[in-house]
Design a protein around this motif. Structure first.
Motif, PDB file in Angstrom:
ATOM      1  N   ASP A  71      11.679   8.188   1.483  1.00 43.57           N
ATOM      2  CA  ASP A  71      11.396   6.909   2.123  1.00 43.57           C
ATOM      3  C   ASP A  71       9.945   6.911   2.575  1.00 43.57           C
ATOM      4  O   ASP A  71       9.350   7.969   2.827  1.00 43.57           O
ATOM      5  CB  ASP A  71      12.307   6.699   3.336  1.00 43.57           C
ATOM      6  CG  ASP A  71      13.748   6.456   2.932  1.00 43.57           C
ATOM      7  OD1 ASP A  71      13.976   5.857   1.866  1.00 43.57           O
ATOM      8  OD2 ASP A  71      14.642   6.884   3.689  1.00 43.57           O
ATOM      9  N   LYS A  95      13.623   5.102  -4.587  1.00 42.23           N
ATOM     10  CA  LYS A  95      15.056   5.411  -4.622  1.00 42.23           C
ATOM     11  C   LYS A  95      15.879   4.345  -5.330  1.00 42.23           C
ATOM     12  O   LYS A  95      16.924   4.636  -5.898  1.00 42.23           O
ATOM     13  CB  LYS A  95      15.596   5.620  -3.208  1.00 42.23           C
ATOM     14  CG  LYS A  95      15.104   6.884  -2.570  1.00 42.23           C
ATOM     15  CD  LYS A  95      15.694   7.039  -1.181  1.00 42.23           C
ATOM     16  CE  LYS A  95      15.218   8.339  -0.566  1.00 42.23           C
ATOM     17  NZ  LYS A  95      15.827   8.580   0.731  1.00 42.23           N
ATOM     18  N   GLU A  96      15.408   3.118  -5.300  1.00 42.64           N
ATOM     19  CA  GLU A  96      16.157   2.028  -5.914  1.00 42.64           C
ATOM     20  C   GLU A  96      16.031   2.015  -7.438  1.00 42.64           C
ATOM     21  O   GLU A  96      16.718   1.259  -8.109  1.00 42.64           O
ATOM     22  CB  GLU A  96      15.702   0.677  -5.346  1.00 42.64           C
ATOM     23  CG  GLU A  96      16.149   0.448  -3.915  1.00 42.64           C
ATOM     24  CD  GLU A  96      15.332   1.241  -2.889  1.00 42.64           C
ATOM     25  OE1 GLU A  96      14.160   1.569  -3.170  1.00 42.64           O
ATOM     26  OE2 GLU A  96      15.882   1.537  -1.819  1.00 42.64           O
ATOM     27  N   TYR A  97      15.126   2.831  -7.994  1.00 47.54           N
ATOM     28  CA  TYR A  97      15.039   2.918  -9.453  1.00 47.54           C
ATOM     29  C   TYR A  97      16.385   3.391  -9.996  1.00 47.54           C
ATOM     30  O   TYR A  97      17.072   4.191  -9.352  1.00 47.54           O
ATOM     31  CB  TYR A  97      13.992   3.939  -9.893  1.00 47.54           C
ATOM     32  CG  TYR A  97      12.545   3.534  -9.785  1.00 47.54           C
ATOM     33  CD1 TYR A  97      12.137   2.229  -9.549  1.00 47.54           C
ATOM     34  CD2 TYR A  97      11.558   4.489  -9.944  1.00 47.54           C
ATOM     35  CE1 TYR A  97      10.801   1.899  -9.458  1.00 47.54           C
ATOM     36  CE2 TYR A  97      10.216   4.170  -9.867  1.00 47.54           C
ATOM     37  CZ  TYR A  97       9.847   2.869  -9.629  1.00 47.54           C
ATOM     38  OH  TYR A  97       8.524   2.546  -9.542  1.00 47.54           O
TER      39      TYR A  97
END
Length: 108
Positions: A71, A95-97
């Motif tokens: 983050d 992280k959302e990849y």
């Protein structure tokens, strides 16, 4: 961003960073988004230095790329600076990849 006398185009980014760490060692460098944590330039310098030392010990060399999957908090900044101090390039992952994309980038 703060302008620092003596930090100019004659110095590379790492030299500028080290000069800032020295000049402002007791001042606050980062405050988290929710303002519950803060760290000084000195603490940030020490943590990023430990990260750089660990990367070198693990075999990272000048010009290598190191991925960061954290983050965007203090730890991210310390990791990013540690990677630069180790002479490497930082590759920021989000992280959302999708997992497949993160795995693909990490394999490169």
């Amino acid at each position: 961003m703060r302008e620092v006398e003596g930090c100019d185009g004659d110095m590379n980014y790492i030299e500028n960073m080290r000069e800032m760490f020295k000049r402002f060692s007791g001042e606050i460098a980062i405050v988290d988004r929710d303002a519950t944590r803060e760290t000084s330039y000195k603490a940030l310098d020490e943590l990023s230095g430990r990260i750089a030392t660990k990367l070198r010990a693990e075999g990272c060399k000048d010009g290598d790329f190191v991925a960061i999957l954290l983050d965007r908090e203090m730890e991210y900044v310390a990791a990013f600076l540690g990677i630069l101090k180790a002479g490497c390039g930082a590759v920021s992952l989000i992280k959302e990849y999708p997992k497949e994309r993160i795995d693909f980038i990490a394999e490169q």
